[in-house]
Write a protein that holds these residues in place. Structure first.
Motif, short mmCIF file in Angstrom:
data_model
loop_
_atom_site.label_atom_id
_atom_site.label_comp_id
_atom_site.label_asym_id
_atom_site.label_seq_id
_atom_site.Cartn_x
_atom_site.Cartn_y
_atom_site.Cartn_z
N ARG A 221 8.25 -7.44 -10.44
CA ARG A 221 8.01 -7.42 -9.45
C ARG A 221 6.92 -6.36 -10.78
O ARG A 221 5.45 -5.99 -9.57
CB ARG A 221 8.78 -6.40 -8.51
N ASP B 97 -5.64 -0.28 6.03
CA ASP B 97 -5.07 -0.73 5.20
C ASP B 97 -5.06 -2.58 6.34
O ASP B 97 -4.35 -2.36 7.40
CB ASP B 97 -3.80 -0.37 5.22
N ASN C 151 11.64 8.03 0.70
CA ASN C 151 11.55 6.40 1.98
C ASN C 151 13.08 6.77 1.84
O ASN C 151 14.13 6.17 1.24
CB ASN C 151 10.49 5.99 1.17
N PHE D 184 15.40 3.40 0.82
CA PHE D 184 15.99 4.19 -1.12
C PHE D 184 17.48 5.16 -0.45
O PHE D 184 17.19 5.84 0.17
CB PHE D 184 15.12 4.78 -2.06
N ASN E 117 0.65 8.08 8.60
CA ASN E 117 0.96 6.48 8.42
C ASN E 117 1.27 6.01 9.17
O ASN E 117 2.61 6.07 8.66
CB ASN E 117 1.41 6.43 6.95
N SER E 118 1.05 5.66 10.24
CA SER E 118 0.30 4.57 10.53
C SER E 118 -0.39 4.53 12.01
O SER E 118 0.33 4.38 12.80
CB SER E 118 -0.27 2.98 9.60
N ASP F 168 4.39 8.79 6.88
CA ASP F 168 4.74 7.09 7.14
C ASP F 168 6.19 7.17 8.44
O ASP F 168 6.85 7.07 8.02
CB ASP F 168 5.52 6.86 5.85
N ILE G 89 -4.86 6.20 8.49
CA ILE G 89 -3.81 5.29 8.10
C ILE G 89 -4.57 4.12 9.48
O ILE G 89 -3.12 4.51 10.11
CB ILE G 89 -2.97 5.08 7.06
N SER H 58 3.90 -2.32 -3.28
CA SER H 58 5.25 -2.93 -3.78
C SER H 58 5.57 -3.79 -2.60
O SER H 58 6.06 -4.56 -2.96
CB SER H 58 6.25 -1.67 -3.43
N ILE I 113 0.13 3.24 -1.18
CA ILE I 113 1.34 3.59 -1.44
C ILE I 113 2.23 2.92 -2.44
O ILE I 113 2.02 1.71 -2.56
CB ILE I 113 1.36 3.14 -0.36
N GLU J 41 5.27 6.19 -2.96
CA GLU J 41 6.37 5.73 -2.32
C GLU J 41 8.00 6.04 -2.11
O GLU J 41 8.48 5.68 -1.06
CB GLU J 41 6.40 4.36 -3.05
N LEU K 218 -4.38 0.30 11.05
CA LEU K 218 -3.62 -0.86 9.96
C LEU K 218 -4.19 -2.02 11.21
O LEU K 218 -4.69 -1.50 11.48
CB LEU K 218 -2.06 -0.83 10.11
N GLN L 224 8.31 -7.56 -3.48
CA GLN L 224 9.28 -7.75 -2.28
C GLN L 224 10.03 -8.78 -2.81
O GLN L 224 9.68 -9.97 -2.39
CB GLN L 224 9.31 -6.62 -0.63
N1 THG Z 1 1.30 0.35 4.34
C1 THG Z 1 1.13 1.31 5.36
N2 THG Z 1 2.71 2.04 4.77
C2 THG Z 1 3.82 1.58 4.34
C3 THG Z 1 3.32 -0.14 3.68
C4 THG Z 1 2.21 -0.18 4.03
N3 THG Z 1 4.62 2.30 4.30
C5 THG Z 1 5.90 1.75 3.70
C6 THG Z 1 5.94 0.44 2.36
N4 THG Z 1 4.73 -0.36 3.13
C7 THG Z 1 5.37 1.10 1.54
N5 THG Z 1 6.46 1.88 0.56
C8 THG Z 1 7.26 0.85 0.00
C9 THG Z 1 8.65 1.48 -0.33
C10 THG Z 1 9.44 0.51 -1.12
C11 THG Z 1 9.09 -0.57 -1.40
C12 THG Z 1 8.04 -1.66 -0.62
C13 THG Z 1 7.22 -0.29 -0.43
C14 THG Z 1 10.37 -1.12 -2.05
N6 THG Z 1 11.89 -0.90 -1.75
C15 THG Z 1 12.66 -1.86 -1.85
C16 THG Z 1 12.96 -2.78 -1.83
O1 THG Z 1 12.41 -3.44 -0.75
O2 THG Z 1 12.97 -4.09 -2.40
C17 THG Z 1 13.91 -1.36 -2.28
C18 THG Z 1 14.50 -1.03 -3.49
C19 THG Z 1 15.73 -0.01 -3.57
O3 THG Z 1 16.31 0.46 -1.83
O4 THG Z 1 16.25 0.76 -3.92
O5 THG Z 1 9.98 -2.62 -2.58
O6 THG Z 1 2.22 -1.69 3.36
N7 THG Z 1 0.66 1.88 5.34
#
Ligand code: THG
Length: 264
Positions: free
Chosen positions: A207, A160, A9, A12, A96-97, A75, A120, A198, A227, A6, A122, A202
């Motif tokens: 976590r 998904d 992105n 981050f 995606n997606s 994505d 993918i 992830s 992911i 993941e 949804l 959140q």
């Molecule tokens: N389904 C599909 N694609 C997706 C998602 C989904 N793509 C994006 C996301 N959801 C999956 N990827 C992440 C990447 C990071 C986090 C959660 C999902 C994450 N990031 C920290 C936060 O938000 O707290 C960022 C921390 C930072 O800024 O350093 O948790 O559901 N098909």
């Protein structure tokens, strides 16, 4: 279960900065690290803050491919950005997606046919994400029907069910698990499944514990991919262990490798 890394992105901060400054180093470092940890795909997301998503996606794909041979999971909700990424992908990619919204399915399944891409799908519509599993499954059925109508093999479709943070959508958890189970009964051969792992944690504390607990529960419901944070060693160990318990690996293979690597 296949991990779709993941970390590339723009959500981050280091990746957002890399895109802004066109600095390939952080992107390539994460590409190598996630591959080394056993990721099967790399998710590529330009993030919410870029001015030109098409240009950013093309650049991210190009620099990632210089560092890793893994297939990419493009994505974005911007299908012009997805198409720009597909044009420069050296290997078949994953889109995606797409939600169960007709004009979006028309565009995405056409792209999937043209570029031999996986998709993918949804479990959401114009009305958003339904709560109950029956409604999620009905949307998954629409995705399967459209996939088939466009001549894309159903095994190339990943449903998904959509995971919400457990602190705001606790009641969605069981519905997601039931959707994962039902998807496998929908067609023969059935579509595959994925989640944004992830998402579940959140805004919560601890976590990693929530992520890996959700991951092994979902695996028991037939989850094929996620992911996820490929660099979370406890997650990788839990997934390897669940594969043994679910009889998905011949005894000890993946398990021993994971623990050997952790101890070196
Ligand atoms: N389904 C599909 N694609 C997706 C998602 C989904 N793509 C994006 C996301 N959801 C999956 N990827 C992440 C990447 C990071 C986090 C959660 C999902 C994450 N990031 C920290 C936060 O938000 O707290 C960022 C921390 C930072 O800024 O350093 O948790 O559901 N098909």
């Amino acid at each position: 279960m296949i991990i779709i890394g993941e970390r590339i992105n723009g959500m981050f901060r280091d990746i957002a900065k890399a895109i802004r400054e066109k600095d390939p180093a952080p992107v390539q470092e994460w590409a190598r690290k996630q591959e080394e940890m056993g990721a099967g795909y790399l998710d590529i997301n330009v993030g919410p803050a870029v001015s030109d998503r098409v240009d950013a996606m093309r650049w991210l794909v190009e620099v990632t491919q210089e560092a890793s041979k893994l297939p990419l999971c493009l994505d974005s909700t911007d299908y012009d950005a997805i198409e720009a990424g597909l044009e420069v992908c050296k290997r078949p990619a994953m889109i995606n997606s797409v939600p169960a919204i007709q004009e979006k399915m028309d565009r995405v399944f056409t792209l999937a046919g043209k570029y031999d891409a996986e998709v993918i799908g949804l479990a959401m519509s114009e009305e958003g994400i339904p709560k109950d599993s029956d409604s999620r499954i009905a949307l998954a059925m629409e995705l399967v029907a459209n996939c088939d109508a466009y001549g894309v093999p159903v095994q190339n479709l990943y449903i998904d069910p959509l995971v919400l943070p457990c602190n705001v959508g606790q009641d969605h958890g069981p519905e997601v698990f039931e959707t994962l189970r039902q998807v496998k009964l929908m067609a023969d051969p059935p579509p595959k499944t994925t989640v944004g792992l992830s998402n579940i944690s959140q805004g919560t504390k601890n976590r990693e514990l929530i992520n890996r607990t959700f991951a092994v529960m979902a695996m028991a419901c037939g989850l094929d991919s996620a992911i996820a944070d490929a660099c979370d060693e406890e997650l990788i160990a839990a997934v390897a262990t669940a594969r043994i318990i679910l009889n998905m690996d011949i005894y000890c293979d993946g398990y021993v490798d994971v623990f050997k690597n952790q101890n070196k």
